[in-house]
Design an enzyme around this catalytic site. Sequence first.
Site, mmCIF file in Angstrom:
data_model
loop_
_atom_site.group_PDB
_atom_site.id
_atom_site.type_symbol
_atom_site.label_atom_id
_atom_site.label_comp_id
_atom_site.label_asym_id
_atom_site.label_seq_id
_atom_site.Cartn_x
_atom_site.Cartn_y
_atom_site.Cartn_z
ATOM 1 C CD GLU A 163 -11.938 -4.503 -23.763
ATOM 2 O OE1 GLU A 163 -12.643 -5.405 -24.245
ATOM 3 O OE2 GLU A 163 -10.971 -3.978 -24.343
ATOM 4 N NE ARG A 192 -2.797 -0.421 -5.076
ATOM 5 C CZ ARG A 192 -3.963 -0.801 -4.539
ATOM 6 N NH1 ARG A 192 -3.990 -1.656 -3.534
ATOM 7 N NH2 ARG A 192 -5.087 -0.341 -5.011
ATOM 8 C CG HIS A 233 -14.327 -0.439 -2.469
ATOM 9 N ND1 HIS A 233 -14.238 -0.959 -3.741
ATOM 10 C CD2 HIS A 233 -15.469 -0.963 -1.933
ATOM 11 C CE1 HIS A 233 -15.272 -1.753 -3.967
ATOM 12 N NE2 HIS A 233 -16.027 -1.766 -2.895
ATOM 13 C CE1 TYR A 240 -4.334 -1.076 -0.329
ATOM 14 C CE2 TYR A 240 -3.393 -2.957 0.841
ATOM 15 C CZ TYR A 240 -4.409 -2.400 0.074
ATOM 16 O OH TYR A 240 -5.487 -3.168 -0.305
HETATM 17 C C1 BJW Z 1 -11.555 1.837 -18.527
HETATM 18 C C2 BJW Z 1 -10.424 2.494 -18.960
HETATM 19 C C3 BJW Z 1 -10.606 3.805 -19.363
HETATM 20 C C4 BJW Z 1 -9.802 0.558 -18.420
HETATM 21 N N1 BJW Z 1 -11.811 4.349 -19.309
HETATM 22 N N2 BJW Z 1 -12.743 2.392 -18.492
HETATM 23 C C5 BJW Z 1 -20.983 -13.147 -4.541
HETATM 24 C C6 BJW Z 1 -22.000 -12.216 -4.578
HETATM 25 C C7 BJW Z 1 -21.909 -11.060 -3.851
HETATM 26 C C8 BJW Z 1 -20.797 -10.777 -3.086
HETATM 27 C C9 BJW Z 1 -19.785 -11.698 -3.066
HETATM 28 C C10 BJW Z 1 -19.882 -12.866 -3.747
HETATM 29 N N3 BJW Z 1 -18.750 -13.572 -3.507
HETATM 30 C C11 BJW Z 1 -17.947 -12.856 -2.705
HETATM 31 C C12 BJW Z 1 -18.568 -11.708 -2.425
HETATM 32 C C13 BJW Z 1 -18.042 -10.641 -1.619
HETATM 33 C C14 BJW Z 1 -17.009 -9.783 -2.294
HETATM 34 C C15 BJW Z 1 -17.134 -9.778 -3.805
HETATM 35 O O1 BJW Z 1 -17.855 -9.006 -4.404
HETATM 36 N N4 BJW Z 1 -16.376 -10.615 -4.486
HETATM 37 C C16 BJW Z 1 -16.478 -10.720 -5.952
HETATM 38 C C17 BJW Z 1 -15.093 -10.535 -6.554
HETATM 39 C C18 BJW Z 1 -17.127 -12.008 -6.286
HETATM 40 N N5 BJW Z 1 -17.264 -8.472 -1.758
HETATM 41 C C19 BJW Z 1 -16.791 -8.092 -0.591
HETATM 42 O O2 BJW Z 1 -16.119 -8.815 0.114
HETATM 43 C C20 BJW Z 1 -17.184 -6.704 -0.134
HETATM 44 N N6 BJW Z 1 -17.721 -6.758 1.176
HETATM 45 C C21 BJW Z 1 -18.849 -7.427 1.442
HETATM 46 O O3 BJW Z 1 -19.470 -8.029 0.583
HETATM 47 O O4 BJW Z 1 -19.227 -7.364 2.760
HETATM 48 C C22 BJW Z 1 -20.272 -8.217 3.177
HETATM 49 C C23 BJW Z 1 -19.659 -9.501 3.607
HETATM 50 C C24 BJW Z 1 -19.006 -9.550 4.810
HETATM 51 C C25 BJW Z 1 -18.448 -10.748 5.223
HETATM 52 C C26 BJW Z 1 -18.502 -11.868 4.390
HETATM 53 C C27 BJW Z 1 -19.124 -11.774 3.152
HETATM 54 C C28 BJW Z 1 -19.713 -10.588 2.758
HETATM 55 C C29 BJW Z 1 -15.961 -5.802 -0.035
HETATM 56 C C30 BJW Z 1 -15.341 -5.564 -1.369
HETATM 57 C C31 BJW Z 1 -14.071 -4.742 -1.211
HETATM 58 C C32 BJW Z 1 -13.324 -4.596 -2.509
HETATM 59 N N7 BJW Z 1 -12.031 -4.066 -2.261
HETATM 60 C C33 BJW Z 1 -11.144 -3.765 -3.377
HETATM 61 C C34 BJW Z 1 -9.774 -3.403 -2.804
HETATM 62 C C35 BJW Z 1 -9.794 -1.993 -2.200
HETATM 63 C C36 BJW Z 1 -8.485 -1.595 -1.647
HETATM 64 C C37 BJW Z 1 -7.382 -1.577 -2.674
HETATM 65 O O5 BJW Z 1 -7.455 -0.859 -3.671
HETATM 66 O O6 BJW Z 1 -6.412 -2.312 -2.481
HETATM 67 O O7 BJW Z 1 -11.694 -2.710 -4.158
HETATM 68 S S1 BJW Z 1 -11.057 -5.100 -4.530
HETATM 69 C C38 BJW Z 1 -10.913 -4.083 -5.957
HETATM 70 O O8 BJW Z 1 -12.038 -4.327 -6.841
HETATM 71 C C39 BJW Z 1 -11.055 -2.653 -5.450
HETATM 72 C C40 BJW Z 1 -11.969 -2.059 -6.473
HETATM 73 O O9 BJW Z 1 -12.607 -0.909 -5.954
HETATM 74 C C41 BJW Z 1 -12.902 -3.186 -6.805
HETATM 75 C C42 BJW Z 1 -13.604 -3.043 -8.120
HETATM 76 O O10 BJW Z 1 -12.721 -3.043 -9.193
HETATM 77 P P1 BJW Z 1 -12.959 -2.054 -10.410
HETATM 78 O O11 BJW Z 1 -12.870 -0.656 -9.936
HETATM 79 O O12 BJW Z 1 -14.176 -2.433 -11.127
HETATM 80 O O13 BJW Z 1 -11.638 -2.283 -11.290
HETATM 81 P P2 BJW Z 1 -11.315 -3.415 -12.386
HETATM 82 O O14 BJW Z 1 -9.851 -3.441 -12.561
HETATM 83 O O15 BJW Z 1 -11.974 -4.682 -12.056
HETATM 84 O O16 BJW Z 1 -12.014 -2.886 -13.720
HETATM 85 C C43 BJW Z 1 -11.520 -1.749 -14.409
HETATM 86 C C44 BJW Z 1 -12.450 -1.512 -15.591
HETATM 87 O O17 BJW Z 1 -12.026 -0.304 -16.222
HETATM 88 C C45 BJW Z 1 -12.390 -2.590 -16.669
HETATM 89 O O18 BJW Z 1 -13.705 -2.969 -17.010
HETATM 90 C C46 BJW Z 1 -11.704 -1.914 -17.865
HETATM 91 O O19 BJW Z 1 -12.183 -2.352 -19.120
HETATM 92 C C47 BJW Z 1 -12.063 -0.482 -17.630
HETATM 93 N N8 BJW Z 1 -11.148 0.510 -18.179
HETATM 94 N N9 BJW Z 1 -9.345 1.584 -18.886
HETATM 95 C C48 BJW Z 1 -12.857 3.586 -18.885
HETATM 96 N N10 BJW Z 1 -9.531 4.520 -19.821
#
Ligand code: BJW
Length: 259
Positions: free
Chosen positions: A217, A71, A120, A68
């Site tokens: 995408e 980053r 987040h 971190y």
């Molecule tokens: C462009 C571009 C340009 C490129 N212009 N676009 C099933 C159902 C529901 C929930 C779950 C499940 N299984 C597991 C879960 C829970 C889990 C989850 O969702 N997991 C999934 C992966 C399946 N969620 C959690 O755990 C959350 N909490 C929760 O649910 O609490 C309740 C609970 C408690 C106890 C037990 C169970 C549940 C918390 C989620 C926290 C996410 N944290 C992170 C890290 C943050 C800190 C850090 O940065 O280190 O957040 S993970 C990471 O992913 C980060 C992001 O905010 C998040 C989303 O990613 P994002 O922003 O979408 O980025 P990318 O890289 O995925 O996509 C980029 C996009 O940009 C792409 O599409 C490109 O094409 C595009 N792009 N250039 C426009 N120029």
Amino acid sequence: MSPPFSETLVQRLREADWVTVFTGAGMSAESGVPTFRGEGGIWETFRPEELASMKAFLRNPELVWRWYAHRREVMGAVSPNPGHTAVVRLERLYPGFAVITQNIDNLHRRAGSLTVYELHGNIERNYCAQCGEPYQLGAGEPADRLPRCTACGGAVRPDVIWFGEILPEDEWKGAVAAARSSDLFLSVGTSAVVYPAASLPVMARRAGAYLVEINPEPTPLTEVADEFLAGRAGEILPLLAEVAERLRESTMRTGGDRE
Ligand code: BJW
Ligand code: ZN
């Protein structure tokens, strides 16, 4: 009147009372912040569960802290891009407006956005993993050495939301209220796979918003969205802001009547 956008989108830009912009890592990609998933994404090299979880932090707090710290340095060195600036321009046009971001990089606020829900967390803040006390990094403090809490000696962690952690209640409530109030909801630069954040666009649409996705995408959201604008945030958002400014200016001139 606005060749790049559909008639419905133009109508919403002209008449909306509430616009919400929901952003993910792609929003900051053109500033030079790597995304998570896909080509060149952080998680091509690192497995999320090895770094972005409490389990990882408990196993090796120094490693997670250094990741971190690195980053934080990258994010602190970059600047908001034209996409962020366009979001600020949009905020000036609508009586109801919110940015909901999954990003921790603070770039929306640095660009000048006023209402920002950070789902987040924010990499610029830290707190004690043991007692919860906020921790302010000192000016001369080596950024890559894990700090210890001055109150209890516990390990300090970044104020970001890891997998399995609950989203901050106030930010979530604000985001849900904004989503449900929206006439137009723009989902920008997110892969829309991380929940509960990814439920917001669908929530907004169900409550009556016109849902537009901006991404180079397609994502799982694409088939749910009313409109998919394929392209980069830093290119499409300034066009949208330009059109909206023209439309809202003429709406104001004509006292709210349609042109
Ligand atoms: C462009 C571009 C340009 C490129 N212009 N676009 C099933 C159902 C529901 C929930 C779950 C499940 N299984 C597991 C879960 C829970 C889990 C989850 O969702 N997991 C999934 C992966 C399946 N969620 C959690 O755990 C959350 N909490 C929760 O649910 O609490 C309740 C609970 C408690 C106890 C037990 C169970 C549940 C918390 C989620 C926290 C996410 N944290 C992170 C890290 C943050 C800190 C850090 O940065 O280190 O957040 S993970 C990471 O992913 C980060 C992001 O905010 C998040 C989303 O990613 P994002 O922003 O979408 O980025 P990318 O890289 O995925 O996509 C980029 C996009 O940009 C792409 O599409 C490109 O094409 C595009 N792009 N250039 C426009 N120029
Ligand atoms: Zn403490």
